[in-house]
Design a protein around this motif. Structure first.
Motif, PDB file in Angstrom:
ATOM      1  N   ALA A 138       0.831  -1.206   0.000  1.00  0.00           N
ATOM      2  CA  ALA A 138       0.000   0.000   0.000  1.00  0.00           C
ATOM      3  C   ALA A 138       0.866   1.258   0.000  1.00  0.00           C
ATOM      4  N   SER A 139       1.959   1.228   0.754  1.00  0.00           N
ATOM      5  CA  SER A 139       2.846   2.398   0.816  1.00  0.00           C
ATOM      6  C   SER A 139       3.480   2.693  -0.539  1.00  0.00           C
ATOM      7  N   LEU A 140       3.751   1.632  -1.303  1.00  0.00           N
ATOM      8  CA  LEU A 140       4.375   1.776  -2.611  1.00  0.00           C
ATOM      9  C   LEU A 140       3.416   2.349  -3.655  1.00  0.00           C
ATOM     10  N   CYS A 141       2.134   2.071  -3.502  1.00  0.00           N
ATOM     11  CA  CYS A 141       1.167   2.416  -4.555  1.00  0.00           C
ATOM     12  C   CYS A 141       0.913   3.919  -4.627  1.00  0.00           C
ATOM     13  N   ASP A 142       0.674   4.373  -5.841  1.00  0.00           N
ATOM     14  CA  ASP A 142       0.423   5.790  -6.085  1.00  0.00           C
ATOM     15  C   ASP A 142      -0.993   6.200  -5.727  1.00  0.00           C
ATOM     16  N   LYS A 143      -1.912   5.258  -5.818  1.00  0.00           N
ATOM     17  CA  LYS A 143      -3.306   5.528  -5.450  1.00  0.00           C
ATOM     18  C   LYS A 143      -3.846   4.352  -4.645  1.00  0.00           C
ATOM     19  N   ILE A 144      -4.636   4.681  -3.624  1.00  0.00           N
ATOM     20  CA  ILE A 144      -5.424   3.682  -2.909  1.00  0.00           C
ATOM     21  C   ILE A 144      -6.894   4.027  -3.136  1.00  0.00           C
ATOM     22  N   VAL A 145      -7.647   3.045  -3.624  1.00  0.00           N
ATOM     23  CA  VAL A 145      -9.080   3.220  -3.871  1.00  0.00           C
ATOM     24  C   VAL A 145      -9.817   2.121  -3.118  1.00  0.00           C
ATOM     25  N   CYS A 146     -10.969   2.445  -2.554  1.00  0.00           N
ATOM     26  CA  CYS A 146     -11.765   1.461  -1.815  1.00  0.00           C
ATOM     27  C   CYS A 146     -13.170   1.387  -2.392  1.00  0.00           C
ATOM     28  N   ASP A 147     -13.853   0.270  -2.106  1.00  0.00           N
ATOM     29  CA  ASP A 147     -15.267   0.269  -2.462  1.00  0.00           C
ATOM     30  C   ASP A 147     -15.991   1.301  -1.603  1.00  0.00           C
ATOM     31  N   ASP A 148     -15.633   1.388  -0.314  1.00  0.00           N
ATOM     32  CA  ASP A 148     -16.165   2.433   0.562  1.00  0.00           C
ATOM     33  C   ASP A 148     -15.207   2.575   1.745  1.00  0.00           C
ATOM     34  N   TRP A 149     -14.413   3.633   1.752  1.00  0.00           N
ATOM     35  CA  TRP A 149     -13.362   3.796   2.745  1.00  0.00           C
ATOM     36  C   TRP A 149     -13.920   3.846   4.170  1.00  0.00           C
ATOM     37  N   GLU A 150     -15.053   4.502   4.375  1.00  0.00           N
ATOM     38  CA  GLU A 150     -15.619   4.594   5.714  1.00  0.00           C
ATOM     39  C   GLU A 150     -15.953   3.216   6.269  1.00  0.00           C
ATOM     40  N   THR A 151     -16.329   2.300   5.386  1.00  0.00           N
ATOM     41  CA  THR A 151     -16.596   0.926   5.810  1.00  0.00           C
ATOM     42  C   THR A 151     -15.286   0.168   5.999  1.00  0.00           C
ATOM     43  N   VAL A 152     -14.375   0.320   5.052  1.00  0.00           N
ATOM     44  CA  VAL A 152     -13.099  -0.402   5.085  1.00  0.00           C
ATOM     45  C   VAL A 152     -12.311  -0.080   6.346  1.00  0.00           C
ATOM     46  N   LYS A 153     -12.277   1.176   6.748  1.00  0.00           N
ATOM     47  CA  LYS A 153     -11.379   1.591   7.838  1.00  0.00           C
ATOM     48  C   LYS A 153     -11.705   0.913   9.168  1.00  0.00           C
ATOM     49  N   HIS A 154     -12.917   0.382   9.306  1.00  0.00           N
ATOM     50  CA  HIS A 154     -13.313  -0.266  10.561  1.00  0.00           C
ATOM     51  C   HIS A 154     -13.207  -1.792  10.497  1.00  0.00           C
ATOM     52  N   ARG A 155     -12.646  -2.330   9.406  1.00  0.00           N
ATOM     53  CA  ARG A 155     -12.543  -3.773   9.254  1.00  0.00           C
ATOM     54  C   ARG A 155     -11.118  -4.252   9.553  1.00  0.00           C
ATOM     55  N   THR A 156     -10.751  -5.395   8.999  1.00  0.00           N
ATOM     56  CA  THR A 156      -9.434  -5.981   9.296  1.00  0.00           C
ATOM     57  C   THR A 156      -8.565  -6.104   8.049  1.00  0.00           C
ATOM     58  N   MET A 209      -3.381  -0.505   8.848  1.00  0.00           N
ATOM     59  CA  MET A 209      -2.474   0.633   8.734  1.00  0.00           C
ATOM     60  C   MET A 209      -3.124   1.903   9.266  1.00  0.00           C
ATOM     61  N   TYR A 210      -4.413   2.063   9.004  1.00  0.00           N
ATOM     62  CA  TYR A 210      -5.146   3.235   9.503  1.00  0.00           C
ATOM     63  C   TYR A 210      -5.178   3.235  11.029  1.00  0.00           C
ATOM     64  N   LYS A 211      -5.490   2.075  11.598  1.00  0.00           N
ATOM     65  CA  LYS A 211      -5.582   1.980  13.060  1.00  0.00           C
ATOM     66  C   LYS A 211      -4.224   2.186  13.727  1.00  0.00           C
ATOM     67  N   GLU A 212      -3.146   1.869  13.012  1.00  0.00           N
ATOM     68  CA  GLU A 212      -1.801   2.051  13.557  1.00  0.00           C
ATOM     69  C   GLU A 212      -1.222   3.432  13.237  1.00  0.00           C
ATOM     70  N   GLY A 213      -2.020   4.273  12.589  1.00  0.00           N
ATOM     71  CA  GLY A 213      -1.583   5.631  12.294  1.00  0.00           C
ATOM     72  C   GLY A 213      -0.629   5.748  11.132  1.00  0.00           C
ATOM     73  N   LEU A 214      -0.537   4.697  10.303  1.00  0.00           N
ATOM     74  CA  LEU A 214       0.393   4.713   9.172  1.00  0.00           C
ATOM     75  C   LEU A 214      -0.199   5.380   7.931  1.00  0.00           C
ATOM     76  N   ILE A 215      -1.515   5.411   7.839  1.00  0.00           N
ATOM     77  CA  ILE A 215      -2.199   6.156   6.785  1.00  0.00           C
ATOM     78  C   ILE A 215      -3.393   6.858   7.409  1.00  0.00           C
ATOM     79  N   ASP A 216      -3.909   7.873   6.714  1.00  0.00           N
ATOM     80  CA  ASP A 216      -5.130   8.530   7.175  1.00  0.00           C
ATOM     81  C   ASP A 216      -6.052   8.771   5.985  1.00  0.00           C
ATOM     82  N   ASP A 217      -7.140   9.469   6.224  1.00  0.00           N
ATOM     83  CA  ASP A 217      -8.156   9.670   5.186  1.00  0.00           C
ATOM     84  C   ASP A 217      -7.571  10.308   3.925  1.00  0.00           C
ATOM     85  N   ARG A 218      -6.592  11.147   4.087  1.00  0.00           N
ATOM     86  CA  ARG A 218      -6.017  11.859   2.939  1.00  0.00           C
ATOM     87  C   ARG A 218      -5.245  10.939   2.004  1.00  0.00           C
ATOM     88  N   ASP A 219      -4.867   9.763   2.497  1.00  0.00           N
ATOM     89  CA  ASP A 219      -4.102   8.821   1.676  1.00  0.00           C
ATOM     90  C   ASP A 219      -4.985   7.975   0.766  1.00  0.00           C
TER      91      ASP A 219
END
Length: 352
Positions: free
Chosen positions: A245-263, A269-279
């Motif tokens: 994920a860090s290497l990729c130029d774009k991250i796209v989700c089916d729905d980020w708000e749903t994804v961020k609360h899953r596993t 990475m979001y829960k560990e503070g390695l990425i945030d909404d802006r990424d």
């Protein structure tokens, strides 16, 4: 027929197949239309209910509701995912059933197999993403995992990228890899299949499109195998190292708000503070509507993560119901002939 009789139609997987519901192009179109409906606010999409019975294996049964307001249909998918089923019992790891109800009176109109729709939805969502994010002339696709969702992914990817001509696949056993090839090669006779014999690097390195569709909770995919211009479709929970994920130029989700609360990997990475909404570049509906750009250069590495959206499942189920009903498939079943106290012999049936 009693004035208070309530009937519904029942459709097995075989009914749906006989009605021509295994139509990947149709399902991809349904996914695109439904994502636009979601964007305009004509879909109710509550939180799903998840019951995990074993944290290690992730054995679980989920309840996923959604309502198509324009169609006046409310549906729910009851789906079980037991990742060890193939190894332990030689049966599929996913099974599902749908209930569809009309929302004028609230009565059920259909009870139907959901396994076909669920697996097709996974592939179709990946394909819609690939339509916007994979290179136009993609030729090679690599898979970690050889189950039903991997198979659906290949069929769907071939619809949006007909240039695909080489498929490399790796799985836990040589038998799984060969089963994947044996089942799909008659459907895609123009494709060359390569069994990697458990060599993950051989399956994935340098592929134009990479797909991980496993029950593993481990970083199997390495960043060094993801070439410039590659598109990665992440299907499971934690299947790649953070560096992908860090290497990729774009991250796209089916729905980020749903994804961020899953596993998922990016969820961790979001829960560990390695990425945030802006990424996160976009949700998939924003690409379909044109609100945000998809691939902008042939060298971009692009990461797509899908956690699964129940409203897409319900929309696909509704489409299959309509097609099967029109084809005369299915069985009409009676839920009730009359209301409880209208039964002439009700007094003899009451226990106090």
């Amino acid at each position: 027929m009693s004035h208070h009789e309530v009937d519904f139609n029942y459709y097995s997987q075989e009914h749906l197949l006989n009605a021509g519901c295994f139509d990947m192009r149709l399902i991809i179109e349904v996914v695109e239309k439904t994502l636009l409906d979601f964007e305009k606010g004509s879909i109710m999409f509550p939180e799903k209910i998840v019951q995990i019975f074993d944290e290690k294996t992730q054995n679980r049964i989920n309840c996923l509701p959604a309502t198509m307001l324009d169609e006046k249909i409310c549906g729910v998918k009851w789906v079980s995912v037991f990742p060890e089923n193939p190894r332990k019992f030689d049966v599929q790891n996913l099974s599902a059933i749908f209930v569809l109800s009309e929302i004028e009176r609230g009565f059920p109109v259909a009870v139907m197999d959901g396994t076909l729709a669920s697996n097709m939805r996974v592939g179709a969502v990946g394909a819609v993403a690939a339509k916007h994010l994979a290179i136009k002339d993609a030729e090679t696709i690599g898979f970690i995992g050889a189950g039903e969702q991997a198979k659906m992914h290949l069929l769907a990817m071939k619809v949006v990228r007909p240039t695909l001509k080489v498929c490399r696949v790796t799985a836990l056993t040589a038998a799984e890899e060969q089963g994947f090839i044996d089942q799909l090669s008659p459907i895609l006779p123009d494709m060359e299949f390569i069994a990697a014999n458990g060599d993950i690097r051989l399956a994935m390195e340098g592929a134009d499109i990479l797909v991980t569709a496993t029950g593993a909770q481990a970083p199997l995919l390495k960043a060094e195998w993801v070439k410039p211009g590659a598109f990665y479709s992440h299907v499971g929970g934690w299947e790649d190292e953070y560096a992908v994920a860090s290497l990729c130029d774009k991250i796209v989700c089916d729905d980020w708000e749903t994804v961020k609360h899953r596993t998922q990997t990016v969820s961790r990475m979001y829960k560990e503070g390695l990425i945030d909404d802006r990424d996160v570049h976009a949700d998939l509906h924003e690409l379909v509507s044109g609100d945000k750009p998809g691939r902008e250069s042939d060298d971009e590495r692009i990461y797509f993560d899908a956690v699964g959206l129940s409203f897409l499942d319900v929309a696909i189920a509704l489409t299959m119901f309509k097609r099967a009903k029109e084809a005369g498939e299915g069985i009409s079943l009676e839920l009730q002939h009359e209301m409880i106290f209208e039964h002439a012999d009700i007094a003899s049936k009451v226990r106090l």
